[in-house]
Design an enzyme around this catalytic site. Sequence first.
Site, PDB file in Angstrom:
ATOM      1  N   ALA A 183     -10.282  -0.087   3.186  1.00 24.59           N
ATOM      2  CA  ALA A 183      -9.766   1.187   3.692  1.00 24.59           C
ATOM      3  C   ALA A 183      -8.825   0.956   4.874  1.00 24.59           C
ATOM      4  O   ALA A 183      -7.889   1.719   5.096  1.00 24.59           O
ATOM      5  CB  ALA A 183     -10.914   2.091   4.112  1.00 24.59           C
ATOM      6  N   HIS A 206     -11.521  -5.049   8.772  1.00 23.04           N
ATOM      7  CA  HIS A 206     -12.168  -4.981   7.462  1.00 23.04           C
ATOM      8  C   HIS A 206     -13.408  -4.095   7.518  1.00 23.04           C
ATOM      9  O   HIS A 206     -14.278  -4.209   6.678  1.00 23.04           O
ATOM     10  CB  HIS A 206     -12.580  -6.375   6.980  1.00 23.04           C
ATOM     11  CG  HIS A 206     -11.418  -7.232   6.581  1.00 23.04           C
ATOM     12  ND1 HIS A 206     -10.602  -7.845   7.496  1.00 23.04           N
ATOM     13  CD2 HIS A 206     -10.924  -7.571   5.358  1.00 23.04           C
ATOM     14  CE1 HIS A 206      -9.662  -8.549   6.855  1.00 23.04           C
ATOM     15  NE2 HIS A 206      -9.825  -8.383   5.562  1.00 23.04           N
ATOM     16  N   GLN A 247      -7.719  -2.456  -1.149  1.00 23.87           N
ATOM     17  CA  GLN A 247      -8.720  -3.515  -1.076  1.00 23.87           C
ATOM     18  C   GLN A 247      -9.721  -3.245   0.051  1.00 23.87           C
ATOM     19  O   GLN A 247     -10.914  -3.440  -0.115  1.00 23.87           O
ATOM     20  CB  GLN A 247      -8.038  -4.859  -0.890  1.00 23.87           C
ATOM     21  CG  GLN A 247      -8.927  -5.998  -1.311  1.00 23.87           C
ATOM     22  CD  GLN A 247      -8.117  -7.180  -1.781  1.00 23.87           C
ATOM     23  OE1 GLN A 247      -7.595  -7.928  -0.958  1.00 23.87           O
ATOM     24  NE2 GLN A 247      -7.982  -7.346  -3.080  1.00 23.87           N
ATOM     25  N   PHE A 252      -6.519  -1.004   5.197  1.00 20.97           N
ATOM     26  CA  PHE A 252      -5.121  -1.205   4.807  1.00 20.97           C
ATOM     27  C   PHE A 252      -4.469   0.088   4.314  1.00 20.97           C
ATOM     28  O   PHE A 252      -3.259   0.137   4.125  1.00 20.97           O
ATOM     29  CB  PHE A 252      -5.022  -2.305   3.748  1.00 20.97           C
ATOM     30  CG  PHE A 252      -5.676  -3.585   4.184  1.00 20.97           C
ATOM     31  CD1 PHE A 252      -5.614  -3.993   5.515  1.00 20.97           C
ATOM     32  CD2 PHE A 252      -6.381  -4.367   3.292  1.00 20.97           C
ATOM     33  CE1 PHE A 252      -6.233  -5.153   5.934  1.00 20.97           C
ATOM     34  CE2 PHE A 252      -7.014  -5.535   3.712  1.00 20.97           C
ATOM     35  CZ  PHE A 252      -6.931  -5.929   5.025  1.00 20.97           C
ATOM     36  N   GLU A 259       0.810  -1.221   0.000  1.00 15.13           N
ATOM     37  CA  GLU A 259       0.000   0.000   0.000  1.00 15.13           C
ATOM     38  C   GLU A 259       0.842   1.270   0.000  1.00 15.13           C
ATOM     39  O   GLU A 259       0.477   2.265  -0.621  1.00 15.13           O
ATOM     40  CB  GLU A 259      -0.960   0.005   1.201  1.00 15.13           C
ATOM     41  CG  GLU A 259      -2.185  -0.880   1.028  1.00 15.13           C
ATOM     42  CD  GLU A 259      -1.898  -2.332   1.349  1.00 15.13           C
ATOM     43  OE1 GLU A 259      -0.771  -2.641   1.790  1.00 15.13           O
ATOM     44  OE2 GLU A 259      -2.804  -3.166   1.154  1.00 15.13           O
TER      45      GLU A 259
END
Lengths: 323, 394, 331
Positions: free
Chosen positions: A81, A124, A79, A83, A57
């Site tokens: 937010a 997640h 993939q 991360f 990232e």
Amino acid sequence: MKYLEAIRLALAELLADDQRVFIYGQDIAGPFGGAFKATKGLSERFPGRVLNSPISEDAMTGLAIGAAMDGMRPIVEYQFADFASVAFNQLVNHAGSIFYRTGRPCPIVARLPVGGTPGGGPFHCQMPETWLSNHPGLVVVAPATVADAYFMLKDAVACRDPVAFLEHKYLYYHLEAEFDPRVAEHPGLGRAVVRRQGDDLTIVAYSGMVHHATAAAAVLESDHNISAEVVDLRCVRPLDEETILASLARTGRIIIASEGFPFGGPTAEVAALVAEKGFAYLDAPPVRLAARDTPIPFHPELFAEHHPDDQAIVQAALELAKY
Amino acid sequence: MRVAIRMPQLGEAAAEATVVSWLVQPGQAVKAEQELVEVQTEKSLLTVAAPADGVLVEISAKPGDVLKVGEVLGHVGDPAAQAAPATPALANVHDVGAPPKPRAPRPNQLRPSGRSGDDGGRIAPPSLMAGSGERSFLSPRVRAKVAESGLKTSDLSFITGTGAGGRITAADIDRYLAHGEPMPPIRQAVAAAMTRSWTRPLATVATSVQVDSVLAHRRTVAGRPSLTVYALRALALGLKAGSPFAKRLYGNRMHTPGTIDLAVAVEVGDGVLTPVIRKVDELGLPELTTAVEDVIEKARAGKMADAGEAVASVSNYGVFGLTWATPIPLPGHSVILGLSAPQNQPEWNPATKTWDRVRRIELTLTFDHRIADGGDAARLINRIAEFISKPERL
Amino acid sequence: MSDNAERIRLFKVMVLARTCDDRMAKLKAQNEVAGSVFVGRGQEALSGAAGIQLRPGDVFAPLIRDQAGRFGYGETPLDVARTVLGRRTGPMRGRDGNVHRGDWGAGLLPMISHLGAMAAPVIGVLLSRRLTGKQKPGDLSVGIASIGDGGMNTGALHEAMNIAAVERLPFILLVADNQFAYSTTSDRTYACKHLVDRAIGYGVAGHRCDGTDADACLATVGAAVAAARAGKGPQLVVADLLRLAGHGTHDDASYVPEDVKSRFGDCLQMFERSLIQQGVLDAAAVAAIRDEARRQIEAAVEQARAEPQPEAATEDWSARCERDLVHVRSA
């Protein structure tokens, strides 16, 4: 059209209309087309411009910065937010500082799937707007409707500042609306809009929370004879102070609801705004509703109790109306 | 016993899936966790497993059907058992589509506490509810509304509060203020000025003075000065002769202006304008006449030649035929001199031993009692009367 | 061996950088500079060798000891003096200082302080060139990012190097292994035998040279740049050398042991000796180069000193280029 389809349509049109646009992210190329399928079919239609990245990232963001400074309009898909915290440095220290330091704009768009879904757990489901919006130089937007998902993504690419584009994961497939981009009107990127008009109190929300707010407003109207106005911030940084204060001036009472954590953030900013600039409009203290001050729990029962929903907003509104 | 086979949560965001094919036919025995049916989401092909041991007793979704998460694909059960009413299956913990179960009310619990990780022992905020005896509470909005609308705190007692605990709301003020029409701006300005002035302790002294000599004298002066002009001049000279009323008050401080500046009240349309004439003590009667006519003319045309500060003013209420009145000094003025209409009065003439006709007016002097006392007011009004009775000294 | 014209060019750049660094350090000692001054003493050969290989259209992300590389690529002494003295006229306008200067438009990237962070942006520029079809096959524009033995261990750097390899971009990572990450010795910062061994892990070409030997630097960096231009993908160049100063002017580097000092010479002195011994330059020519460097640096300092400082009252305090987001809309 679904929220996700609106994003995909906007991406396709951006790629078709602007050779400077390319998309970079994990698992976004065909045939897979992204963890949420936002880019499904795009790498086939636009060869070489929808590129899979390593799980990196920080460098994905740094790369986008370099490309943007060289004239491109990169769109980075994270993939989740959650991360993007790995990319914090490039986003806030680099992208956010370039214009002030050098006088040159840095037009990158960071697409951030945000928000909770049951079973998603602590890593997640998070909302990144509080930590992103604290830093100068970044624009943070959070579309709540199908039309906004489409238009604001295009506006984000048109914007010359770095834009964090928060896409709510629950809305991807659950939100569907009649939408024809050829005829629909849309306000500018930084404008908040009144989603529902009301006289007795204002509910300010953004992203997925807008739908809880409108549902709560409907219950307040039908069951409690309370007329609630719903303001969808759309853009949480910078805030459209004018629209918020205008609504408060009409209603005198305000609830600010968010799925994010309670300390700081847009809810605190709006509360501070109304205390500083809207004091003379207040009939009652501003009320903030936010998630609990713990990591987001995995179990759906705990998850459901972690963030405010329609019911929590209704309850807060009933109490506020008595003031 | 029948157990529903439900469309499971299919990833973080998928809301629905399409049935592709059944791997087991109705009537076949199945084991818990055996793969029963293939479903396709936008992201991937998945299989749904049996929720319990038994027989696939019913298929309710056929290939091609699109089902939302939580909807029933079919049932597993014991074919011999009586068909019992379907008991709701325990919600799969991954369901997102199922409607939320009713929950007990959760007072306040999601309001940010500002204390990390602690929802229990927080400092209780002041109640949002209006308590008893709080009728006097005015919200910031209501306070602003009161200020903006020109209401006084005393006006609020006339307003019925409809808010919590009888509090006055902004809407209550709107309703109260919906009566009648708004005052014209000049009227509002006069109202504000008079209200401000009225906050001071004011007192009035009066005397009468014959004006035959003035009325004769004015024929000899260029421009034929009016009684107002004579009064202005007499007031100016009276103030200049050491009267404490030549001072202006600033809080607890007294200031003596370097010049005697006086205001003249001019009635115009909806209100009264008070243009200022500077250095009245230095103007002779003809010049003062011109100056007064000039400011009156301008004021009537809606223009203010000079709206600055002055120390006193003259009101000739006599033009309305009035014999007595107590005008209010303008804010910041220490006195106002009032003139009544001339009246014929008999006066004993000891020389001719006859009752002669003389014309007299009443002089009223309303003064700011903070600046000086009745004796000072008496000395000032007597001096003015003296000047008016002997106009050649003006 | 490189041709003598190139060697003289490198020597001039090294002298100018050393002169400039020394002058800036003196300005700091004279209390004319806010913040820190960082010098590249001992690293001029490697840095300069990289800078003079670059041509317009290339990209260079220098770090804190790259004055020689900056001059080699075209930075002017005036930009240095203006930035170090915080003048409004400089490229950073007093908003950023000392080594955080550059010009995105000229391919000289203004660094942020976070080590490893500038590699990915260089790669982004190179990817942009490829996507827009601006690269000429066989003669590619290249990008160089500088890093040290300390910065080699950041996640950002690893991520970027890996992407460069995956995309096979004409990227050169220039590593000055100067034995100390600030004060921390190499045995506490990495455990591989030599940093160049990491090339295998990244899947890129690796080069190693003696960073105190200017000719070796010219040859090695030259080969790496040529390979990148030819389309052979990313190149990792690791040079062994010693930082002959503290981390910044505030650091006396008393923690550097004598035996370490004795192992490394001064690249500038050695290069000068070698050029004189080989008859490339004579003592008078060297003196003239030094005089010219002093003249240039002094002129830049004098001019910058006379120029205005930024003013808080007239400063444009906007971190966004779009001031009014309400009206930002796509066409």
